[in-house]
Design a protein around this motif. Structure first.
Motif, PDB file in Angstrom:
ATOM      1  N   GLU A   5      -2.696   2.142  -0.562  1.00 53.74           N
ATOM      2  CA  GLU A   5      -1.968   3.165  -1.312  1.00 53.74           C
ATOM      3  C   GLU A   5      -2.557   3.289  -2.715  1.00 53.74           C
ATOM      4  O   GLU A   5      -2.762   4.381  -3.230  1.00 53.74           O
ATOM      5  CB  GLU A   5      -0.487   2.786  -1.387  1.00 53.74           C
ATOM      6  N   GLN A   6      -2.856   2.127  -3.310  1.00 58.97           N
ATOM      7  CA  GLN A   6      -3.433   2.132  -4.655  1.00 58.97           C
ATOM      8  C   GLN A   6      -4.760   2.885  -4.674  1.00 58.97           C
ATOM      9  O   GLN A   6      -5.053   3.639  -5.594  1.00 58.97           O
ATOM     10  CB  GLN A   6      -3.637   0.686  -5.111  1.00 58.97           C
ATOM     11  N   ILE A  46      -0.876  -5.010   2.267  1.00 57.35           N
ATOM     12  CA  ILE A  46      -0.741  -5.536   0.910  1.00 57.35           C
ATOM     13  C   ILE A  46      -0.632  -4.419  -0.123  1.00 57.35           C
ATOM     14  O   ILE A  46      -0.356  -4.686  -1.278  1.00 57.35           O
ATOM     15  CB  ILE A  46      -1.887  -6.501   0.528  1.00 57.35           C
ATOM     16  N   GLY A  47      -0.788  -3.175   0.289  1.00 55.49           N
ATOM     17  CA  GLY A  47      -0.530  -2.066  -0.626  1.00 55.49           C
ATOM     18  C   GLY A  47      -1.752  -1.561  -1.363  1.00 55.49           C
ATOM     19  O   GLY A  47      -1.665  -0.584  -2.102  1.00 55.49           O
ATOM     20  N   THR A  48      -2.893  -2.228  -1.191  1.00 55.51           N
ATOM     21  CA  THR A  48      -4.075  -1.763  -1.923  1.00 55.51           C
ATOM     22  C   THR A  48      -4.565  -0.418  -1.383  1.00 55.51           C
ATOM     23  O   THR A  48      -5.192   0.336  -2.114  1.00 55.51           O
ATOM     24  CB  THR A  48      -5.218  -2.782  -1.847  1.00 55.51           C
ATOM     25  N   GLU A  64      -5.161  -3.910   4.320  1.00 51.35           N
ATOM     26  CA  GLU A  64      -5.039  -3.221   3.029  1.00 51.35           C
ATOM     27  C   GLU A  64      -3.767  -2.397   2.957  1.00 51.35           C
ATOM     28  O   GLU A  64      -3.171  -2.236   1.909  1.00 51.35           O
ATOM     29  CB  GLU A  64      -6.254  -2.305   2.799  1.00 51.35           C
TER      30      GLU A  64
END
Lengths: 313, 356
Positions: B193-194, B189-191, B186
């Motif tokens: 941070e989201q 893929i940047g999720t 995670e």
């Protein structure tokens, strides 16, 4: 009332000062452009403003809440999208929407309404059961923005949202940003594309953690470069540039494809001097010399070079 | 990364070099001497002198023998019946009872060999002595016969001992790697941070990771349990609910370790390397899964105290093979519980700090 007020914001990582005493305000409902080279401190500033990085000193009010001690309230009132378009690739479109809607506590009628809206802006109506990884970049980007604002935040932060996207998708994406702004949402966007900066109501430029310019694009063009600029079109661009750079009255030069932009130190110099120098003395065919108003690119290159020189001294 | 690539093999070789010792050097022995005569004492002395048997306990009743065997404190109990001396004097066959904690079939059969050696020698000695005394040929009317009973694993099959351990191993490998990879993925893929930008609380985020992987861990456990009982025919003698409960505690420790790995790894590849080479393999060597901990050098033995798998293997072998429960395994259960909670709290704090 300002949507964002930044006061003396500073972030140090050990001895390195990533963001150095930055101040600016963002008005409600405007599109605010945040420009700077890679590593200039843009992302660090944004990460502080969205409440995931604690400032070393200074503070900012985002939607009226302090990022220092009210970061939970800040998070409720903002949307954020980074260049990674952070969606779950192995979920379907509608699963992604449902997931983020769930986090923001949307349900029932409100959820249905927002889901419809996101699918509409992403151009994904009737494609809600498609796996997200199979979507083209431009669509994915719009879906990411849609889910990032699914809870209708007052402010949305976009960190290089258009990097790596084709020009048509970029244009469509900016239509969406304009639509959000028209609806009263404040948009703070960082970008490398100066044509995109032209769409912004207000712009700031940071370099090496310091704010070095601010204003709207007209103000930036007229306030920061006082000297005249000549645009020269010749058949031997690189040679012309070398010759010009030897002259005392030439301040800065930069190449734009077939053109050279020259910022003059001496306002008595005119088009005739250029023809004389290049064509008569050096035998380079000059097609055109024209006095122009500076572009944003001229302004930024000028400002960043000036600032970097100052930092070296 | 480089450190892991080069240091891991060195550490593994060192650990394995010390740990991979299947010899039976020390046989923990309990003596229940009902006879209490000079003959029986002489017989006991033979065990002491052999160098292999460590006579840890002298007891006075069967209950104590049972307890010691259940708790795994003793490998073999030698019970010398009341008329031991009398029968030898009368030149009759003197029976001798030996009870084995046979869950490790390999160890039990080696110990059995030693015991048979000692008893044969002892009875030959008696015969020779009697011959000398009488100065004549006598017909051998009796001898010393150990009557062997192997508890928990009567056929002394190594498989019965290993399979429950493998079950612990599989549970550990699947939960640690799933947890560490999932969080790092995670982040990649940047999720992650989201998610952090949403109003979601850190504890909610962590629970959201823990709950599904705990459930997955249980599904894995049930699948391997079914294979163990149906395919290999190894019966769970103890309380199955207690087994599931201790497995939960074990899974929690593993998820804590997995979460910790995710806080020190930037990429999935790093997480994989760290969990396999730096964490899981040393843990497997030192858990007592394959190599007896008591054979390891003292320093290495101290390291094994911090390995959750060690406690779970003791527990699962106890429940499956011996049918014992909380009353004998409370200490291991408590340690596993404490470790699970401590690891989870430690890793969660690290995780929360990391994302700020």
């Amino acid at each position: 009332m300002n949507a964002i007020e930044v006061n003396n914001l500073t972030k140090e990582f050990g001895k390195f000062t990533a963001v150095d005493n930055v101040n600016f305000n963002v008005k409600q409902g405007e599109i605010f452009g945040f420009l700077g080279a890679n590593g200039a401190g843009k992302s660090t500033t944004i990460r502080m403003l969205i409440g995931i990085l604690e400032p070393t000193s200074g503070d900012a009010l985002v939607s009226g809440y302090s990022i220092k001690n009210q970061s939970d309230l800040v998070k409720k009132n903002i949307g954020y999208m980074s260049q990674k378009f952070s969606l779950y690739n192995d979920l379907t479109v509608v699963e992604n929407i449902r997931f983020f809607a769930g986090i923001y506590g949307l349900d029932g009628k409100k959820y249905e309404e927002r889901k419809k809206w996101v699918l509409k802006v992403a151009n994904l109506e009737n494609m809600e059961n498609v796996i997200t990884s199979s979507l083209p970049g431009g669509i994915k980007q719009r879906l990411a923005l849609g889910t990032a604002v699914i809870h209708e935040p007052k402010i949305v932060f976009l960190d290089e949202p258009t990097s790596g996207v084709d020009p048509i998708s970029r244009r469509n994406f900016w239509d969406l940003i304009n639509e959000l702004s028209d609806g009263g949402t404040t948009v703070l966007v960082t970008t490398h594309y100066l044509d995109e900066a032209e769409f912004c109501n207000d712009i700031i430029l940071i370099n090496a953690g310091k704010l070095i310019a601010q204003g709207n694009s007209t103000e930036l063009k007229s306030n920061y470069i006082k000297n005249p600029i000549l645009e020269i079109e010749s058949d031997r661009v690189v040679d012309s540039l070398e010759i010009l750079e030897k002259e005392k009255w030439v301040g800065e030069t930069s190449i734009f494809g077939n053109y050279i932009h020259v910022i003059l130190n001496d306002s008595t110099i005119n088009e005739q001097h250029i023809y004389q120098l290049l064509q008569e003395k050096n035998g380079i065919a000059v097609k055109r010399v024209e006095k122009i108003t500076p572009t944003l690119e001229d302004v930024f290159i000028h400002l960043i070079e000036k600032d970097s020189k100052k930092n070296v001294q | 990364m480089l450190v892991v690539i080069f240091m891991a093999p060195i550490l593994q070789l060192i650990f394995l070099g010390y740990a991979a010792n299947m010899d039976v050097n020390v046989i923990h022995t309990t003596i229940y001497d009902q006879d209490k005569t000079s003959t029986s004492r002489d017989f006991i002395k033979r065990f002491e002198q052999s160098g292999y048997f460590k006579l840890d306990y002298y007891v006075d009743n069967y209950d104590e023998v049972t307890d010691l065997l259940n708790e795994g404190k003793t490998l073999v109990a030698i019970i010398i019946p009341k008329d031991f001396e009398k029968k030898i004097k009368r030149r009759e066959t003197a029976p001798l009872q030996t009870l084995f904690e046979g869950s490790d079939g390999n160890k039990a059969s080696i110990a059995l060999g030693f015991i048979q050696g000692i008893t044969t020698k002892f009875s030959q000695g008696i015969v020779a002595e009697t011959k000398d005394k009488l100065g004549m040929k006598i017909s051998l009317s009796g001898s010393l016969v150990p009557e062997v009973r192997v508890w928990y694993n009567p056929e002394m099959k190594t498989r019965n001992y290993m399979v429950p351990g493998i079950l612990g191993l599989i549970l550990m490998i699947s939960t640690i790697s799933l947890m560490s990879m999932a969080v790092v993925r995670e982040r990649e893929i940047g999720t992650l941070e989201q998610l952090i930008v949403t109003p979601i609380k850190n504890y909610q985020l962590i629970l959201g990771k823990l709950i599904p992987f705990t459930l997955i861990g249980f599904v894995v456990l049930i699948i391997v349990l079914v294979i163990m009982t149906q395919w290999f025919g190894i019966v769970v003698r103890g309380n199955k609910l207690f087994l599931l409960f201790t497995a939960l505690l074990f899974v929690l420790s593993n998820l804590g370790i997995g979460l910790f790995i995710s806080t020190v790894s930037k990429t999935q590849q790093q997480a994989m390397m760290a969990s396999v080479f730096a964490i899981m393999m040393p843990m497997i060597y030192l858990s007592g899964f394959a190599f007896p901990i008591e054979n390891m050098p003292k320093v290495v033995q101290y390291i094994t105290y911090i390995i959750p798998l060690k406690y779970f293997i003791i527990i699962i072998r106890g429940i499956v093979l011996k049918g014992i429960g909380f009353s004998s395994l409370w200490l291991e259960t408590l340690i596993l519980f404490g470790m699970g909670i401590a690891l989870l709290i430690f890793s969660s704090l690290r995780f929360s700090k990391k994302i700020e």
